[in-house]
Scaffold this active site. Sequence first.
Site, PDB file in Angstrom:
ATOM      1  N   GLU A   1       2.502   4.885  -4.109  1.00 33.02           N
ATOM      2  CA  GLU A   1       2.439   5.799  -5.284  1.00 33.02           C
ATOM      3  C   GLU A   1       3.772   6.476  -5.559  1.00 33.02           C
ATOM      4  O   GLU A   1       4.025   6.775  -6.730  1.00 33.02           O
ATOM      5  CB  GLU A   1       1.329   6.833  -5.059  1.00 33.02           C
TER       6      GLU A   1
ATOM      7  N   ASP B   1      -8.830   3.386  -2.223  1.00 32.18           N
ATOM      8  CA  ASP B   1      -9.823   3.812  -1.231  1.00 32.18           C
ATOM      9  C   ASP B   1     -11.086   4.328  -1.899  1.00 32.18           C
ATOM     10  O   ASP B   1     -11.238   5.519  -2.158  1.00 32.18           O
ATOM     11  CB  ASP B   1      -9.215   4.900  -0.341  1.00 32.18           C
TER      12      ASP B   1
ATOM     13  N   ASP C   1       0.852  -1.191   0.000  1.00 36.10           N
ATOM     14  CA  ASP C   1       0.000   0.000   0.000  1.00 36.10           C
ATOM     15  C   ASP C   1       0.891   1.245   0.000  1.00 36.10           C
ATOM     16  O   ASP C   1       2.108   1.151   0.160  1.00 36.10           O
ATOM     17  CB  ASP C   1      -0.878  -0.056   1.261  1.00 36.10           C
TER      18      ASP C   1
END
Length: 811
Positions: A422, A491, A419
Amino acid sequence: MIETDHFVRFERVGSVTDTARGLLAEVETELLRVDLVAHDVVRVKMSRGGAFDESPTFAVCIDPMVGPVEFTVHRDDERVRVVTSAMVVSLWLDPFRLDVHRTDGTPVVETAADEQGRYWAYATLNDTFTLRRRCRHEDAIFGLGEKGGRHNRKGRDFTMWNTDVLSPDAAGEFTAGKEPGDPRGDRTSVDFDPFYVTVPFLYHQSYPTGTMSGSFLDNGYRGEYELSPREEYRVTFAGGQYTEYIFAGPDMPAILTQYTALTGRAELPPVWSLGYHQCRWFAYTQDAVEEIGRRHRDAEIPCDALWLDIDYMDGYRVFTWDHERFPDPPGMLQRLDDQGFRVITIIDPGVKWDPGYPVFDQGRERDVFCRTEGGDTYIGQVWPGNTAFPDFVTQEAREWWGELNAAHVRSGLAGIWNDMNEPATGSIPPRAMRFGRGGHPHERYHNQYALLMAMGTHQGLVEAMPELRTFILSRAGFAGIQRYAANWMGDNLSRWDHLRMSIAMASGFGVSGQPFVGADIGGFAGGSNAELFTRWMQYGVLTPFCRNHSMMGNVDQYAWAFGDLVQDIVREALRLRYRLMPYIYSAFARASETGEPVQRPLVFDHQYDGTVRDLDDQYLFGTDLLVAPVTEPAATSRQVYLPEGDWYDWYDGSFVGGRGFVVAPTPMDRIPLYARGGAVVPMWPEAPPSTAGYHPEVVELHLFVPSTDGEHVSRLTEDDGLTTASPGGACHRTTFTLTRDGSTVRLEAQVEGRGYPEFRRTAFHLHVHGATPGQVELDGVDLDGVEVTAGDDGAFALPVAARPFTAVFGV
Ligand code: GLC
């Protein structure tokens, strides 16, 4: 619109020489190279400073220039043409432009001119470059991986920049400056852009012919795809070189196969990863986790995996356990394993800045953290506060990370959840983070960070456990991420529009090479409710990655959380998924061979049917099941389009017909589902509590009789579900060819593979839908129908394990 007034347009071609794979041309101050990859794929590159970047990103994983290609070169005063059996690449000399056409003259790509008639094949300014392509107003554009809104991208503009969507810090620059009421100014909107994953690969579909071409810009810098102009589209990248792969098509599946030949295909996943996953961001204790497991078993809710979010760690330090809450991880993992559960833990890239914490100390000693320009270790903000970030661009960092992950998984875990990759850096902007020991600016690798993280993790797992298939789930990604990891859609919100958005988003992923995708079922942020949760589960069980996940502080979203009625419906939905496991697994096997999606937009299999291109609320799951989720509350029916062919209602077996809309009832206990006439859908005879150790003696074959003569191919892959022996041949791969010829239906099975020790199947049970055969012949011998389950209107036992056979019956 990107301001390009001051860009230097390349206008004239100088000398052009032939090369072994195409052409090399002088264009203004640079060199242009046209390299044929195949007779219908060409790569075009433009140098900078006269030099070519031969490996612009980590997306392409093969040498594309090894296959043989035959071509001829033709010159006249205006252009040089490279001609293959499939296409003509035209390099126009003055003014410079580059067009590709199929040999029948239809366009693949054409350079666009502006109002002054000036062509924009390539223009550059201070490392940025741009190009413009003709694209008629009524054409469609698909792909670009994970994007919100409609799957047909034409009419909107998109940014290529991996973004932690719900973080106001990361998303702020994209919401800023939008007019009030513009949904793109709201990061919870389904029209927000950009998302977590970047895939600069698109399909351009011509209207009304339906033909498609493909374009992959192999560039990891921040990019803009402006698809809103009426008669063209523009692509701009903020750095790097222009390297484009152009695919002549005209068929979408063939383009995808070629794109995934370049960027790799998803490996066959372990079968348990196709089961149901229960996840939640919650500060669980070990007992609570075990209790969740027990509750699934007690309530007979099939489930394969339980997930641990960030609170299992000691102060969010990756590769540690909070020993107060988890006094005995090995014991817990063993007890869960005994009940058929696997456990997956989250691993974020951010390593807590904490001298004395071994992972941090090691990272510093080995010099594997990202640096700033001045040479400091870059610091960002993630859950533990100040964090350092592994410099995955270096082999050393990837190896180190791989070892850490391998040791973590070896302690009894089943896989890794990546997670915040990015990379998300919270309130500290990421730009000061440099790569390659400080040698490269952030922009060059930002979009590739997750790909490289997954690459290191994957390599570590493969080296430590070469006999086992890996499972990695990633939030971010770049072209090629499918080689190492599945993606979830980040999300989302517990809202109907987010349920609906995930369908088109899965389509974008699917046609962009990533078959293993799913959204957080029930929605991540915000409280779900009984109806939304029910509808989402009914749909989610028919998506590639099936995981219930929700955010800290939300209402419970477990299968039982909304009462017995919902639990009963959810249980049935999950049982359907588990019974369909052989079909789902076989679809993944196919994806690993051809790159084709598992969840697929109708346009993928029916691109010449003009009705399907804008249908975003239904899809095919595998080749033969059509799913039409309920995407709004209080729905009692919905419209469904059934494309060419025959379709059968899954629930009552009634014949529906194709190429038209139907209105399907949507009672609370099911969503519309159809099977394609001609299909043979393999199913387990029951839904086991989990896939662990399940190797049934019988597999059901649900055969849907086509109404007209023709041939249909279906597939079944059976193997141990866990090891890497299967792709090497330790499997049974059955190809079913169903032929209808008047009133005779013939089912022929061919079998490949040498088998595997766990194989237990002794028979297929043939269920025929759409006809009541009085008699079935197996290899020339009459069979008796059997009552397989109460109420079954007669299945036929075909006592064949793994051998070719022919079954014939009259209709
Ligand atoms: C991010 C992830 C989410 C996770 C949370 C806590 O928001 O996208 O899935 O639960 O972080 O780790």
